[in-house]
Design a protein around this motif. Sequence first.
Motif, short mmCIF file in Angstrom:
data_model
loop_
_atom_site.label_atom_id
_atom_site.label_comp_id
_atom_site.label_asym_id
_atom_site.label_seq_id
_atom_site.Cartn_x
_atom_site.Cartn_y
_atom_site.Cartn_z
N THR A 50 24.66 21.22 47.86
CA THR A 50 25.53 20.20 47.21
C THR A 50 25.87 21.45 47.17
O THR A 50 25.97 22.53 46.37
CB THR A 50 25.48 19.45 46.03
N LEU A 51 27.32 21.19 45.98
CA LEU A 51 28.31 22.43 45.50
C LEU A 51 27.69 22.36 44.38
O LEU A 51 27.40 24.10 44.06
CB LEU A 51 30.04 22.37 44.79
N GLY A 52 26.93 22.23 43.48
CA GLY A 52 26.37 22.51 42.08
C GLY A 52 25.28 23.20 42.37
O GLY A 52 24.64 24.04 41.44
N GLY A 53 24.61 23.14 44.10
CA GLY A 53 24.06 24.64 44.42
C GLY A 53 21.86 23.02 44.47
O GLY A 53 21.32 24.09 44.64
N ASN A 54 22.56 22.12 44.41
CA ASN A 54 21.50 20.72 44.62
C ASN A 54 21.26 20.75 46.16
O ASN A 54 21.66 20.72 46.83
CB ASN A 54 21.27 19.91 43.88
N PRO A 55 19.15 21.32 46.50
CA PRO A 55 19.06 20.99 47.53
C PRO A 55 19.73 19.57 48.11
O PRO A 55 19.41 18.35 47.53
CB PRO A 55 17.99 21.00 48.27
N THR A 56 19.89 19.13 49.37
CA THR A 56 20.26 17.77 49.92
C THR A 56 20.43 17.72 51.32
O THR A 56 20.11 19.00 52.49
CB THR A 56 21.89 17.31 49.50
N SER A 57 20.96 16.32 51.74
CA SER A 57 21.13 16.41 53.12
C SER A 57 21.44 15.11 53.86
O SER A 57 22.27 14.52 52.78
CB SER A 57 19.84 16.16 54.28
N LEU A 58 22.46 15.18 55.10
CA LEU A 58 23.18 14.13 55.16
C LEU A 58 22.70 12.38 55.24
O LEU A 58 23.35 11.76 55.18
CB LEU A 58 23.81 13.81 56.56
N GLY A 59 20.87 13.34 55.60
CA GLY A 59 19.86 11.91 55.44
C GLY A 59 19.81 11.36 53.84
O GLY A 59 19.59 9.87 53.86
N GLU A 60 20.91 11.71 53.26
CA GLU A 60 20.67 11.23 51.68
C GLU A 60 21.90 9.34 52.29
O GLU A 60 21.74 8.59 51.17
CB GLU A 60 21.80 11.95 50.67
N TYR A 61 22.48 10.10 52.79
CA TYR A 61 23.67 8.29 53.65
C TYR A 61 23.08 8.11 54.19
O TYR A 61 23.80 6.94 55.07
CB TYR A 61 24.88 9.18 53.67
N ASP A 62 22.15 7.75 54.69
CA ASP A 62 21.24 7.31 56.06
C ASP A 62 21.75 5.18 55.84
O ASP A 62 21.08 5.46 54.05
CB ASP A 62 19.54 7.45 55.95
N GLY A 63 21.91 4.86 56.87
CA GLY A 63 22.73 3.81 56.53
C GLY A 63 23.87 3.63 56.42
O GLY A 63 24.91 2.50 56.09
N ARG A 64 24.40 4.58 55.88
CA ARG A 64 26.04 4.48 55.62
C ARG A 64 27.13 5.23 56.51
O ARG A 64 26.46 6.40 57.57
CB ARG A 64 26.26 5.15 54.43
N ALA A 65 28.14 5.16 56.64
CA ALA A 65 28.75 5.50 57.71
C ALA A 65 29.23 6.94 56.91
O ALA A 65 29.49 7.39 55.61
CB ALA A 65 30.05 5.00 58.67
N VAL A 66 29.70 8.14 57.59
CA VAL A 66 30.11 9.34 56.72
C VAL A 66 31.10 10.40 57.73
O VAL A 66 31.40 9.79 58.72
CB VAL A 66 28.59 10.47 56.86
N LEU A 67 32.47 10.49 56.78
CA LEU A 67 33.60 11.20 57.19
C LEU A 67 32.83 12.48 56.86
O LEU A 67 33.23 13.15 55.44
CB LEU A 67 34.47 10.50 57.08
#
Length: 164
Positions: free
Chosen positions: A12-29
């Motif tokens: 993240t911009l704050g430096g925490n690890p993430t992935s687009l998998g965090e939004y699984d089940g949601r549409a992402v733009l």
Amino acid sequence: MTTALQNIGISTLGGNPTSLGEYDGRAVLAVNVASKCGLTPQYAALEKLATEYADRGLTVVGFPCNQFMGQEPGTPEEIQTFCSTTYGVTFPLTEKIDVNGENRHAIYTELTKTADDSGEAGDVQWNFEKFLVAPDGTVVRRFRPKTEPDAPEVIAAIEEALPR
């Protein structure tokens, strides 16, 4: 079940690890963004989409990028402050990345395989290129930078991609 795209790690911009998998089940733009670009006012429409469609299953994710004429020169703190104070941005922003070239982030390696409506895939043309990812993690549409986030074709694609 997550796709290869959703499994790619990013911070993240704050430096925490993430992935687009965090939004699984949601549409992402997914949008490569910049604070000092002629297209920067698109932040306002992106924020409006993010808030108006959040309850219906859309997440806007901004990927700051400084590859186009140095138009995103700031530190993470400067980027966050600019986005929140100038455009009221509440949607997630990632660390600053490259979207083209030899240091292209793996997320953009996957996203840029998708062709736009004229059949052209490959490099991102400029800041504010938009990729619509369906809730199942597949990239379903690509919109070039000058296509406004609230253009009828973008809204129609979002409506079609929202989870049922």
